[in-house]
Motif scaffolding. Structure first.
Motif, PDB file in Angstrom:
ATOM      1  N   TRP A 123      10.348  -3.639   4.891  1.00  0.00           N
ATOM      2  CA  TRP A 123       9.743  -4.629   4.009  1.00  0.00           C
ATOM      3  C   TRP A 123       8.723  -5.499   4.761  1.00  0.00           C
ATOM      4  CZ3 TRP A 123      10.339 -10.059   4.108  1.00  0.00           C
ATOM      5  CH2 TRP A 123       9.831 -10.716   2.967  1.00  0.00           C
ATOM      6  N   GLU A 149       3.113 -21.877   5.796  1.00  0.00           N
ATOM      7  CA  GLU A 149       3.858 -21.008   4.877  1.00  0.00           C
ATOM      8  C   GLU A 149       5.278 -20.769   5.399  1.00  0.00           C
ATOM      9  OE1 GLU A 149       2.193 -17.021   4.615  1.00  0.00           O
ATOM     10  OE2 GLU A 149       4.256 -16.301   4.481  1.00  0.00           O
ATOM     11  N   MET A 155       0.823  -1.205   0.000  1.00  0.00           N
ATOM     12  CA  MET A 155       0.000   0.000   0.000  1.00  0.00           C
ATOM     13  C   MET A 155       0.856   1.254   0.000  1.00  0.00           C
ATOM     14  SD  MET A 155      -3.016  -0.888   2.560  1.00  0.00           S
ATOM     15  CE  MET A 155      -4.253   0.385   2.335  1.00  0.00           C
ATOM     16  N   CYS A 156       2.044   1.108   0.578  1.00  0.00           N
ATOM     17  CA  CYS A 156       2.866   2.304   0.676  1.00  0.00           C
ATOM     18  C   CYS A 156       3.782   2.474  -0.525  1.00  0.00           C
ATOM     19  CB  CYS A 156       3.713   2.265   1.950  1.00  0.00           C
ATOM     20  SG  CYS A 156       2.720   2.414   3.421  1.00  0.00           S
ATOM     21  N   PHE A 157       4.440   1.411  -0.878  1.00  0.00           N
ATOM     22  CA  PHE A 157       5.368   1.482  -2.012  1.00  0.00           C
ATOM     23  C   PHE A 157       5.096   0.287  -2.915  1.00  0.00           C
ATOM     24  CE2 PHE A 157       7.753   4.872  -0.388  1.00  0.00           C
ATOM     25  CZ  PHE A 157       7.775   4.714   0.975  1.00  0.00           C
ATOM     26  N   SER A 158       5.029   0.536  -4.196  1.00  0.00           N
ATOM     27  CA  SER A 158       4.669  -0.560  -5.080  1.00  0.00           C
ATOM     28  C   SER A 158       5.893  -1.335  -5.567  1.00  0.00           C
ATOM     29  CB  SER A 158       3.867  -0.027  -6.259  1.00  0.00           C
ATOM     30  OG  SER A 158       4.589   1.021  -6.849  1.00  0.00           O
ATOM     31  N   LYS A 159       7.029  -0.702  -5.579  1.00  0.00           N
ATOM     32  CA  LYS A 159       8.227  -1.373  -6.125  1.00  0.00           C
ATOM     33  C   LYS A 159       8.920  -2.210  -5.042  1.00  0.00           C
ATOM     34  CE  LYS A 159       8.981   0.511 -10.352  1.00  0.00           C
ATOM     35  NZ  LYS A 159       8.502  -0.296 -11.432  1.00  0.00           N
ATOM     36  N   GLU A 160       9.205  -3.438  -5.382  1.00  0.00           N
ATOM     37  CA  GLU A 160       9.999  -4.278  -4.495  1.00  0.00           C
ATOM     38  C   GLU A 160      11.255  -4.650  -5.267  1.00  0.00           C
ATOM     39  OE1 GLU A 160       9.319  -4.825  -1.471  1.00  0.00           O
ATOM     40  OE2 GLU A 160       7.308  -4.005  -1.536  1.00  0.00           O
ATOM     41  N   ARG A 182       5.476  -3.796   5.156  1.00  0.00           N
ATOM     42  CA  ARG A 182       4.707  -3.702   3.904  1.00  0.00           C
ATOM     43  C   ARG A 182       4.092  -5.046   3.559  1.00  0.00           C
ATOM     44  NH1 ARG A 182       9.349  -0.998   2.314  1.00  0.00           N
ATOM     45  NH2 ARG A 182       9.836  -2.409   0.605  1.00  0.00           N
ATOM     46  N   GLN A 183       4.860  -6.130   3.801  1.00  0.00           N
ATOM     47  CA  GLN A 183       4.292  -7.458   3.557  1.00  0.00           C
ATOM     48  C   GLN A 183       3.041  -7.675   4.408  1.00  0.00           C
ATOM     49  OE1 GLN A 183       5.610  -8.274   0.734  1.00  0.00           O
ATOM     50  NE2 GLN A 183       6.139 -10.377   1.276  1.00  0.00           N
ATOM     51  N   ARG A 194       0.027  -5.990   3.119  1.00  0.00           N
ATOM     52  CA  ARG A 194      -0.602  -6.743   2.028  1.00  0.00           C
ATOM     53  C   ARG A 194      -1.482  -7.850   2.579  1.00  0.00           C
ATOM     54  NH1 ARG A 194       4.608  -6.009  -0.095  1.00  0.00           N
ATOM     55  NH2 ARG A 194       4.501  -4.404  -1.699  1.00  0.00           N
ATOM     56  N   ARG A 195      -0.968  -8.536   3.596  1.00  0.00           N
ATOM     57  CA  ARG A 195      -1.755  -9.622   4.188  1.00  0.00           C
ATOM     58  C   ARG A 195      -3.023  -9.078   4.835  1.00  0.00           C
ATOM     59  NH1 ARG A 195       1.884 -14.081   5.460  1.00  0.00           N
ATOM     60  NH2 ARG A 195       4.064 -13.434   5.451  1.00  0.00           N
ATOM     61  N   LEU A 227      11.011 -12.568  -2.683  1.00  0.00           N
ATOM     62  CA  LEU A 227       9.631 -12.981  -2.465  1.00  0.00           C
ATOM     63  C   LEU A 227       8.692 -11.835  -2.808  1.00  0.00           C
ATOM     64  CD1 LEU A 227       7.860 -15.280  -1.224  1.00  0.00           C
ATOM     65  CD2 LEU A 227       8.058 -14.044   0.932  1.00  0.00           C
ATOM     66  N   LYS A 228       7.687 -12.113  -3.621  1.00  0.00           N
ATOM     67  CA  LYS A 228       6.729 -11.059  -3.974  1.00  0.00           C
ATOM     68  C   LYS A 228       5.684 -10.944  -2.869  1.00  0.00           C
ATOM     69  CE  LYS A 228       5.902 -12.834  -8.058  1.00  0.00           C
ATOM     70  NZ  LYS A 228       6.912 -13.902  -8.199  1.00  0.00           N
ATOM     71  N   SER A 229       4.436 -11.031  -3.224  1.00  0.00           N
ATOM     72  CA  SER A 229       3.399 -10.918  -2.208  1.00  0.00           C
ATOM     73  C   SER A 229       3.384 -12.162  -1.338  1.00  0.00           C
ATOM     74  CB  SER A 229       2.048 -10.771  -2.886  1.00  0.00           C
ATOM     75  OG  SER A 229       1.729  -9.422  -2.998  1.00  0.00           O
ATOM     76  N   PRO A 230       3.045 -12.019  -0.061  1.00  0.00           N
ATOM     77  CA  PRO A 230       2.916 -13.208   0.765  1.00  0.00           C
ATOM     78  C   PRO A 230       1.753 -14.063   0.247  1.00  0.00           C
ATOM     79  CG  PRO A 230       2.517 -11.204   2.049  1.00  0.00           C
ATOM     80  CD  PRO A 230       2.768 -10.784   0.657  1.00  0.00           C
ATOM     81  N   CYS A 261       6.598   2.054   6.899  1.00  0.00           N
ATOM     82  CA  CYS A 261       6.461   1.745   5.469  1.00  0.00           C
ATOM     83  C   CYS A 261       7.817   1.569   4.787  1.00  0.00           C
ATOM     84  CB  CYS A 261       5.655   2.835   4.762  1.00  0.00           C
ATOM     85  SG  CYS A 261       3.889   2.716   5.107  1.00  0.00           S
ATOM     86  N   GLU A 296      14.637  -5.301  -3.441  1.00  0.00           N
ATOM     87  CA  GLU A 296      15.652  -6.047  -2.714  1.00  0.00           C
ATOM     88  C   GLU A 296      15.226  -7.456  -2.343  1.00  0.00           C
ATOM     89  OE1 GLU A 296      13.620  -3.897  -1.610  1.00  0.00           O
ATOM     90  OE2 GLU A 296      13.640  -3.547   0.534  1.00  0.00           O
ATOM     91  N   GLN A 297      13.908  -7.724  -2.348  1.00  0.00           N
ATOM     92  CA  GLN A 297      13.470  -9.023  -1.865  1.00  0.00           C
ATOM     93  C   GLN A 297      12.979  -9.903  -3.020  1.00  0.00           C
ATOM     94  OE1 GLN A 297      13.778 -10.152   1.142  1.00  0.00           O
ATOM     95  NE2 GLN A 297      14.507  -8.244   2.075  1.00  0.00           N
TER      96      GLN A 297
END
Lengths: 246, 204
Positions: free
Chosen positions: B75, B201, A1-6, B78-79, B82-83, A11-14, B72, A8-9
């Motif tokens: 990381w 997970e 919600m805060c930043f769209s670009k990932e 932010r994850q 999303r959850r 793993l994308k979305s959980p 924010c 360094e990681q």
């Protein structure tokens, strides 16, 4: 919600971040409702206040701003007083300085009026019955110099002060009040004696009144030093456009 | 993930997340207490001190978004956003069935109640901040909007107080959940029981 670009990681979305974005909908919905509330809140609050005041008057003291007064104190709690020792002093440019007990006040001509109380923060209590002694009658009793420019009012809470011009003080709707709603003024409303300046915002109606000084020029009071208008006419001061009180 | 928890435990919250929660909790506590003193005639009478209470309330209010904005940049936070944002079919099932809230419906890292709470709190912070700004910088706004803002601020604050009490009540009833927020890690068994999908997970 805060930043769209990932970046360094890896793993994308959980994996459990799937399904409808209910959270976002709730947040946006609340923001939308909040905006509506800001725009139509004035009408809504009047409706809510009168409903609560009629349906459950006991709740008024607990729920936010429902059909009643809000109590503002600038010191620790309410100032203490002793009914027998209480005195209202009238000093300064007067021919006979006074030190009035509550009994002395009841011996002066009594005046009653039923008028609204309007706070500068937006709330109003309609048709409050007040009684006491007109300030002009107190000033007459003290032999105040009518050409003196101003009055200064002192509260025995130790912090609160107020001011009026002499011309304002002589109005027939400015009262040294000893009762509200037919009862002696209660502690939170400024017992035993408060000022009631009907045509002005509530902060002019100083509570816990203990001193009146007649002087030459207006000395701004507690709230006026903090940015509120010195001449606090309801509807034409403090940037407000409220209806005049009735 | 960077921190490796003890054997038999799973990392639930990073220290950045824990500090975010702590800071928000303290600010929210100051806000609710000062609000009560400013608002409730009974509390005003006992404590009074309006200028001090008002300043504490205004300053805490202005500070409130800062921990969220800082978080924010992390990381893990932010994850978790999303959850928290998404509602899976299991969340609806969990929410509908009182019995399943014991843990029969395997849910992700957050259950539906936690998701609703976090969305409500975020929405509330935004609305309370905006209405608070209107009330604070009142000279720049017409009095209709000021009265409207006061109305919204008052009633929403009351709801927030109730929901926060519920949040504390739920935490009071689950020592392991509290430990998770305090130390960052939770026992695997607890995770399997309360957040089955998340336990799978993390282990895979």
């Amino acid at each position: 919600m805060c930043f769209s670009k990932e970046v360094e990681q890896p793993l994308k979305s959980p994996p459990d971040a799937t399904g409808a974005p209910v959270g976002r909908r709730i947040v946006l919905g609340m923001v939308g409702l909040g905006a509506l509330g800001i725009i139509f809140g004035r009408t809504a609050s009047q409706a809510v206040n009168s409903t609560v005041a009629t349906a459950a008057p006991g709740l008024s003291g607990v729920l936010p701003g429902t059909g009643g007064f809000r109590i503002y104190t600038v010191t620790n709690g309410y100032p203490e007083y002793n009914v027998d020792k209480y005195r209202l002093t009238v000093t300064g440019l007067v021919s006979s300085p006074l030190s009035l007990s509550l009994a002395d006040l009841t011996e002066l001509p009594q005046t009653g009026m039923t008028k609204d109380f309007q706070c500068v923060t937006g709330w109003r209590v309609d048709d409050v019955p007040w009684s006491g002694v007109l300030l002009s009658d107190v000033l007459t009793a003290a032999g105040a110099d009518p050409s003196a420019g101003a009055l200064r009012f002192i509260s025995f809470d130790g912090a609160y002060t107020e001011s009026l011009t002499m011309e304002q003080s002589l109005r027939p709707d400015v009262l040294v009040a000893t009762t509200m709603f037919g009862q002696p003024i209660t502690e939170e409303h400024g017992a035993p004696v408060r000022l009631y300046v009907a045509p002005m915002y509530g902060y002019k109606s100083i509570k816990w009144l203990s001193g009146i000084e007649v002087g030459k020029t207006v000395v701004p009071g507690y709230w006026e030093e903090r940015g509120y208008s010195v001449d606090a006419w309801v509807g034409s001061s403090n940037g407000m456009t409220d209806e005049p009180i009735t | 993930m960077s921190q490796s928890p003890e054997p038999g435990t799973l990392l639930r919250f990073t220290s950045a997340e824990r500090w975010t929660h702590r800071t928000l909790g303290i600010l929210m506590g100051v806000l609710l207490i000062t609000a009560a003193v400013l608002y409730l005639p009974g509390a005003s009478a006992v404590i009074g001190n309006r200028p001090l209470m008002r300043n504490a309330h205004v300053i805490s209010g202005f500070l409130l978004p800062i921990p969220i904005i800082v978080a924010c940049f992390f990381w893990a936070f932010r994850q978790d956003l999303r959850r928290l944002n998404r509602f899976s079919p299991n969340d609806w099932k969990w929410l509908r069935s009182r019995r399943n809230r014991g843990g029969n419906t395997p849910v992700g890292k957050f259950n539906a109640g936690q998701k609703l709470n976090s969305a409500f709190v975020l929405g509330s912070i935004i609305v309370l901040l905006v209405t608070g700004l209107v009330m604070y910088f009142n000279r720049f706004f017409p009095d209709d909007l000021r009265t409207g803002s006061t109305f919204v601020h008052d009633w929403l604050a009351l709801l927030v107080a109730i929901v926060t009490a519920g949040h504390i009540w739920m935490a009071y009833g689950d020592a392991t959940a509290r430990k998770g927020m305090r130390t960052g890690s939770v026992p695997v068994e607890w995770a399997e029981q309360e957040h089955g999908q998340w336990a799978n997970e993390v282990r895979s």
